[in-house]
Design a protein around this motif. Sequence first.
Motif, PDB file in Angstrom:
ATOM      1  N   ASN A 160      71.052 -27.121  39.135  1.00 39.32           N
ATOM      2  CA  ASN A 160      69.786 -26.459  38.811  1.00 39.32           C
ATOM      3  C   ASN A 160      69.965 -24.960  38.568  1.00 39.32           C
ATOM      4  O   ASN A 160      69.553 -24.446  37.526  1.00 39.32           O
ATOM      5  CB  ASN A 160      68.755 -26.717  39.911  1.00 39.32           C
ATOM      6  CG  ASN A 160      68.142 -28.105  39.801  1.00 39.32           C
ATOM      7  OD1 ASN A 160      68.247 -28.758  38.769  1.00 39.32           O
ATOM      8  ND2 ASN A 160      67.523 -28.568  40.863  1.00 39.32           N
ATOM      9  N   ALA A 208      65.313 -35.227  36.115  1.00 34.09           N
ATOM     10  CA  ALA A 208      65.640 -35.809  37.421  1.00 34.09           C
ATOM     11  C   ALA A 208      65.395 -37.305  37.436  1.00 34.09           C
ATOM     12  O   ALA A 208      65.336 -37.918  38.494  1.00 34.09           O
ATOM     13  CB  ALA A 208      64.807 -35.147  38.523  1.00 34.09           C
ATOM     14  N   ASN A 245      63.250 -31.744  37.824  1.00 32.19           N
ATOM     15  CA  ASN A 245      63.506 -30.775  38.873  1.00 32.19           C
ATOM     16  C   ASN A 245      62.963 -29.443  38.382  1.00 32.19           C
ATOM     17  O   ASN A 245      63.265 -29.028  37.260  1.00 32.19           O
ATOM     18  CB  ASN A 245      65.003 -30.662  39.167  1.00 32.19           C
ATOM     19  CG  ASN A 245      65.559 -31.948  39.746  1.00 32.19           C
ATOM     20  OD1 ASN A 245      64.869 -32.652  40.463  1.00 32.19           O
ATOM     21  ND2 ASN A 245      66.803 -32.252  39.437  1.00 32.19           N
ATOM     22  N   HIS A 289      73.091 -31.970  42.370  1.00 34.62           N
ATOM     23  CA  HIS A 289      71.814 -31.605  41.741  1.00 34.62           C
ATOM     24  C   HIS A 289      71.443 -30.171  42.076  1.00 34.62           C
ATOM     25  O   HIS A 289      70.994 -29.411  41.209  1.00 34.62           O
ATOM     26  CB  HIS A 289      70.703 -32.548  42.213  1.00 34.62           C
ATOM     27  CG  HIS A 289      70.640 -33.829  41.447  1.00 34.62           C
ATOM     28  ND1 HIS A 289      70.119 -33.910  40.172  1.00 34.62           N
ATOM     29  CD2 HIS A 289      71.053 -35.081  41.750  1.00 34.62           C
ATOM     30  CE1 HIS A 289      70.195 -35.161  39.742  1.00 34.62           C
ATOM     31  NE2 HIS A 289      70.766 -35.886  40.680  1.00 34.62           N
ATOM     32  N   GLU A 290      71.625 -29.781  43.351  1.00 29.49           N
ATOM     33  CA  GLU A 290      71.219 -28.448  43.774  1.00 29.49           C
ATOM     34  C   GLU A 290      72.107 -27.373  43.147  1.00 29.49           C
ATOM     35  O   GLU A 290      71.675 -26.235  42.959  1.00 29.49           O
ATOM     36  CB  GLU A 290      71.266 -28.351  45.307  1.00 29.49           C
ATOM     37  CG  GLU A 290      70.301 -29.285  46.017  1.00 29.49           C
ATOM     38  CD  GLU A 290      68.865 -29.095  45.561  1.00 29.49           C
ATOM     39  OE1 GLU A 290      68.474 -27.961  45.226  1.00 29.49           O
ATOM     40  OE2 GLU A 290      68.120 -30.088  45.516  1.00 29.49           O
ATOM     41  N   THR A 297      62.344 -25.311  39.030  1.00 31.00           N
ATOM     42  CA  THR A 297      62.703 -24.085  39.729  1.00 31.00           C
ATOM     43  C   THR A 297      61.925 -22.939  39.105  1.00 31.00           C
ATOM     44  O   THR A 297      61.957 -22.762  37.885  1.00 31.00           O
ATOM     45  CB  THR A 297      64.210 -23.782  39.625  1.00 31.00           C
ATOM     46  OG1 THR A 297      64.946 -24.891  40.128  1.00 31.00           O
ATOM     47  CG2 THR A 297      64.576 -22.540  40.424  1.00 31.00           C
ATOM     48  N   ARG A 345      61.954 -30.994  43.559  1.00 25.21           N
ATOM     49  CA  ARG A 345      62.718 -32.044  42.880  1.00 25.21           C
ATOM     50  C   ARG A 345      61.847 -33.275  42.681  1.00 25.21           C
ATOM     51  O   ARG A 345      60.993 -33.586  43.497  1.00 25.21           O
ATOM     52  CB  ARG A 345      63.959 -32.417  43.691  1.00 25.21           C
ATOM     53  CG  ARG A 345      65.027 -31.363  43.706  1.00 25.21           C
ATOM     54  CD  ARG A 345      66.387 -31.901  44.137  1.00 25.21           C
ATOM     55  NE  ARG A 345      66.358 -32.542  45.442  1.00 25.21           N
ATOM     56  CZ  ARG A 345      66.494 -33.849  45.635  1.00 25.21           C
ATOM     57  NH1 ARG A 345      66.643 -34.663  44.602  1.00 25.21           N
ATOM     58  NH2 ARG A 345      66.476 -34.346  46.833  1.00 25.21           N
ATOM     59  N   GLY A 346      62.073 -33.972  41.572  1.00 28.51           N
ATOM     60  CA  GLY A 346      61.355 -35.209  41.309  1.00 28.51           C
ATOM     61  C   GLY A 346      59.885 -35.018  41.047  1.00 28.51           C
ATOM     62  O   GLY A 346      59.053 -35.815  41.498  1.00 28.51           O
TER      63      GLY A 346
END
Length: 336
Positions: free
Chosen positions: A119, A92, A72, A115-116, A74, A58-59
Motif C-alpha cells: 500500500n 483488495a 484498500n 499487503h501493508e 489510504t 482494508r477491504g
Amino acid sequence: MLVVTPDLVIHSANPAAESMLGRSAKRLAGRDLTSVLDFSEPHVAEHLRRNSEQLLARGVPMRLGDRAVLVNLTVSPVPTHPGWRVVTLSDAGQGERFGNEERRVSLRGPAVLAHEIKNPLAAIRGAAQLVARQLDEGKRDLTNLITDEVDRIAQLIDRMQRLGREKPEPVAPLNLHAAIHRAVDTVQAASGMKLAVREEFDPSLPPVMANEGALVQVLINLLSNARDACAGQAQPQVVIRTRFVAGLVMNVFRLGRPVKLPIEVQVSDNGPGIDPAVEQHIFEPFVSSKPNGQGLGLALVQKLVRDMDGRISHERDTAGGWTHFRIHLPMARQGD
C-alpha cells in the motif's frame, strides 16, 4: 493515487488511477472525490469530509461503474499543504465477494504483511509519477529511480509470497525436452542475446510427472544463473543434460510410499563457481553470491522442485572448472 484539496476536489491523478477509474487525469481534475469514488458504506465518505487525519482501511466496498470491488484505502495528509491529502486505492478483491453473501477473508500473516507493505509502495510510486509530470524530461532521473526501486521491491514481495505458498501446483505427465526448449527460448528472448546452450539429451526418456509451468520456471532460473555465472569467461559454456539414472535412484515418500526419481536434468556452466562462504546455504532464502542478488531464486527453485516430489542438488567440479545443478524427477506412470 489521487491528490485532493481541503474541499475534497481532485487536483491530480496518476496513470494507475486513470486506469482503475476509467477516466483521464484531465477529466478527473476538478471533480468532487466522493462523486468519483462511490463507496458502498456511507461512513467512509463522511469520514473523508469531516476528518483530514490519516486513514487506513482494508477491504472497503466500492463501485466502479456497474462493478462491485473491494479496495484498500489510504488517506495521508500533505504536511506542506494543510488540508490537502493523498488518496491511494489498491485492489483488495482477491476473489472475495460481498453484498448479501458473508465476506470470507483468510489472509495469513505474511500475506497481510505483504499487503501493508504494498500500500505505501503504491503511494510512493504514484507520488513519483505525479512529480515527474511537473519536471522537464531531462530532470526525471530521480523520479525514474524511485519508481524503478519501488517496482523492484514489489517484485521481491511477490517472490516472497510465492515462496510462502503451501498448496503445490498439480502435476501431470509431460515431455521434459519440450519444457527445456521453452525455458531456453524464454531466457534468450529476455536477455536479447543468443544463449549458447549445448544440449546432451537422452531421446528415449519417458514423460516426467511434473507441473509444466513450475518446471519451466525452475529451468529458466537455473539457465539464467548459469548464463550470468559464465558471462565473464573467454569461452562461456552452458550445458544441459538429461538422462535416466537406473543405477542411482533417489527416493522420496509420498502418502507413506517411496517414489523413485530416476529422471535427471543437469544444468552446468564453466563459470568460477559459487562463493565458498555461501555454498552450503544457496537454497536458503536471502542467500546470494551475486552483488545485487535478492537470494530468493534458488530458494524458490527448491520449493517448486519439492512440490513436484523432486529433489535438486549442487556440485562444484573444481578440477574440471564446472558448476552443476542436478534435478531428479519422478517418471510418469503408465496410464497417467
